[in-house]
Design a protein around this motif. Sequence first.
Motif, mmCIF file in Angstrom:
data_model
loop_
_atom_site.group_PDB
_atom_site.id
_atom_site.type_symbol
_atom_site.label_atom_id
_atom_site.label_comp_id
_atom_site.label_asym_id
_atom_site.label_seq_id
_atom_site.Cartn_x
_atom_site.Cartn_y
_atom_site.Cartn_z
ATOM 1 N N THR A 180 0.811 -1.084 0.059
ATOM 2 C CA THR A 180 0.090 -0.048 -0.030
ATOM 3 C C THR A 180 0.839 1.146 -0.120
ATOM 4 O OG1 THR A 180 -1.702 1.144 1.215
ATOM 5 C CG2 THR A 180 -0.227 0.027 2.630
ATOM 6 N N ILE A 181 0.235 2.182 -0.206
ATOM 7 C CA ILE A 181 0.998 3.538 -0.299
ATOM 8 C C ILE A 181 1.337 3.826 1.147
ATOM 9 C CG2 ILE A 181 -0.317 4.646 -2.221
ATOM 10 C CD1 ILE A 181 -1.829 6.411 -0.420
ATOM 11 N N ASN A 182 2.434 4.752 1.358
ATOM 12 C CA ASN A 182 3.062 5.078 2.569
ATOM 13 C C ASN A 182 2.107 6.394 2.936
ATOM 14 O OD1 ASN A 182 4.583 5.676 4.600
ATOM 15 N ND2 ASN A 182 6.349 6.673 3.680
ATOM 16 N N ASN A 183 1.500 6.253 4.001
ATOM 17 C CA ASN A 183 0.543 7.343 4.567
ATOM 18 C C ASN A 183 1.072 7.772 6.044
ATOM 19 O OD1 ASN A 183 0.002 5.216 6.083
ATOM 20 N ND2 ASN A 183 -2.359 5.052 5.445
ATOM 21 N N SER A 184 2.365 7.533 6.162
ATOM 22 C CA SER A 184 2.912 8.102 7.579
ATOM 23 C C SER A 184 2.937 9.292 7.547
ATOM 24 C CB SER A 184 4.155 7.216 7.963
ATOM 25 O OG SER A 184 5.345 7.670 7.169
ATOM 26 N N VAL A 194 5.474 7.845 -5.241
ATOM 27 C CA VAL A 194 4.836 7.571 -3.910
ATOM 28 C C VAL A 194 3.277 7.387 -4.083
ATOM 29 C CG1 VAL A 194 6.406 9.275 -2.655
ATOM 30 C CG2 VAL A 194 4.408 10.174 -3.683
ATOM 31 N N THR A 195 2.540 7.470 -5.174
ATOM 32 C CA THR A 195 1.178 7.263 -5.252
ATOM 33 C C THR A 195 0.780 5.954 -5.650
ATOM 34 O OG1 THR A 195 1.282 7.797 -7.475
ATOM 35 C CG2 THR A 195 1.156 9.804 -6.077
ATOM 36 N N TYR A 246 11.033 4.110 -4.758
ATOM 37 C CA TYR A 246 9.543 4.184 -4.327
ATOM 38 C C TYR A 246 9.510 4.113 -2.772
ATOM 39 C CZ TYR A 246 8.578 2.647 -8.975
ATOM 40 O OH TYR A 246 7.899 2.664 -10.397
ATOM 41 N N GLU A 247 8.393 4.837 -2.405
ATOM 42 C CA GLU A 247 8.044 4.621 -1.083
ATOM 43 C C GLU A 247 6.551 3.681 -1.049
ATOM 44 O OE1 GLU A 247 7.101 8.039 1.218
ATOM 45 O OE2 GLU A 247 9.355 8.989 0.864
ATOM 46 N N LEU A 248 6.820 2.866 -0.028
ATOM 47 C CA LEU A 248 5.420 1.750 0.154
ATOM 48 C C LEU A 248 5.665 1.437 1.461
ATOM 49 C CD1 LEU A 248 5.896 -1.554 -1.511
ATOM 50 C CD2 LEU A 248 7.811 0.124 -1.584
ATOM 51 N N GLN A 249 4.371 0.872 2.061
ATOM 52 C CA GLN A 249 4.236 -0.044 3.180
ATOM 53 C C GLN A 249 3.740 -1.494 2.679
ATOM 54 O OE1 GLN A 249 3.105 3.459 6.325
ATOM 55 N NE2 GLN A 249 1.445 2.672 5.279
#
Length: 468
Positions: A180-184, A194-195, A246-249
């Motif tokens: 999932t996206i990074n929402n921190s 990041v999207t 990329y940023e992700l979780q």
Amino acid sequence: PNCRPEVVNEQVFDLMFSLDATEEQLDYKTIYGSAKQGWMSHRWNEPTDSIVPLLDAIIDEIPEPAVAEGTPQLLVTSLEYSAYTGRIAVGKLTRGTLRAGQNVTLAKRDGVTLQKTRIKELMIFEGLGKKKVDEVSCGEICAVTGIDGFEIGDTICDFENPEPLPPIAIDEPTMSMLFTINNSPFFGKDGKYVTSRHIRERLDRELEKNLALRVEPGPSADSFNVFGRGVLHLSVLIETMRREGYELQVGQPRVIVKEIDGRRCEPIEEMTVDCPEECSGTVIELATKRKGTLTNMTSSGDRTRLEFDIPSRGIIGLRSNMLTATAGEAIMTHRLKGFEPWVGDIEMRINGSIISGETGTAYAYSIDKLQDRGRFFIAPMDQVYEGEVIGEHTRSNDITVNVTKAKQLTNMRASGSDDKAVIVPPRIFTLEEALEYIKEDEYVEVTPHSMRLRKILLHEVDRKRAAK
């Protein structure tokens, strides 16, 4: 004296003998040399001025490949993807000759479908790159472009008289993770992509060349369920994406459960552990705690080989524990055996988490006062946010602490109150260890420069409400 080449060669011989090497494997030729000085020789005390003796030994000792005449046969064993040419088939030409522009037949792995097509370009591997050629002969590993709709296990064969080779098996996925996206609160500070659209496009590109991967929509519009061959398979993808910006979780790994003949079944693996004889009892204890069943045990010299049938979910986090218990000497391998009935619950991580209750900078003063609560994953002056997992609690429950509180500076002094803080070094996770460590209500936040553990629900009130 123990560094003399004769002694080293004798030690290598003894090691290979202890590993049950055959007579043919023990009868090898030895070439001595120095990579730093750039020479090879048949005698260690007679240096030469080149590496020609090594090249001559390769020609003399290694048999040349057998050339099979006849119509061409190339089994596709791997594939690559290029944004310019599309998918690229890679394989070894086992018979005949292929030429650029040649008409061929693509025999699908089902043994029935035959597809007429044409080779556009042929490339061979040279060094770290590829070299374009007009013709490839038998025994060469090459890359083929211009063929559409191929999969691993298909055969590129003659246009008029196709003779497909037996297809190779492709392991099916055994585990899944939520991407999932990074929402921190630290969203967008490190990454370039990041999207959810960026993550979706990257996963689609990965599907072009990674046949063991599956991607399905997740529970929300900005999440995806990614299915892979295991934790290592998925962690390689995550690490590659991280390095690309990329940023992700990602969530906790979950095994794939199937319903077979009305019974709930899970993937079972055949695991082999090669360890010192004195560590065999510890290895058996660790494996049986994870519902592993010992199927075979053989000894050779001072080492023991243990074979287990163990659930795939029992292997999660087992490798690091196995290496710790055997002082790093255990060699552990495993492969999928099949799906068998569910074996029951497995005891995994029992310790709770230490969670940051505030956003800010972690200070040594606060960490020092809280060290009796557990071991921390952060160092002084690290940036933390509310809901981040910053340590492992000594007990099974989660606790929320404030590590952003600095010492109040006054002009008052007292004996014993101004002692120097002694901080235990933090525990640093690798990506694979972090994925194996997290619980169901936690994510691993992955960015190009950082990796953090966090709760899915960042606020303590939300976590308490969800627990009820």
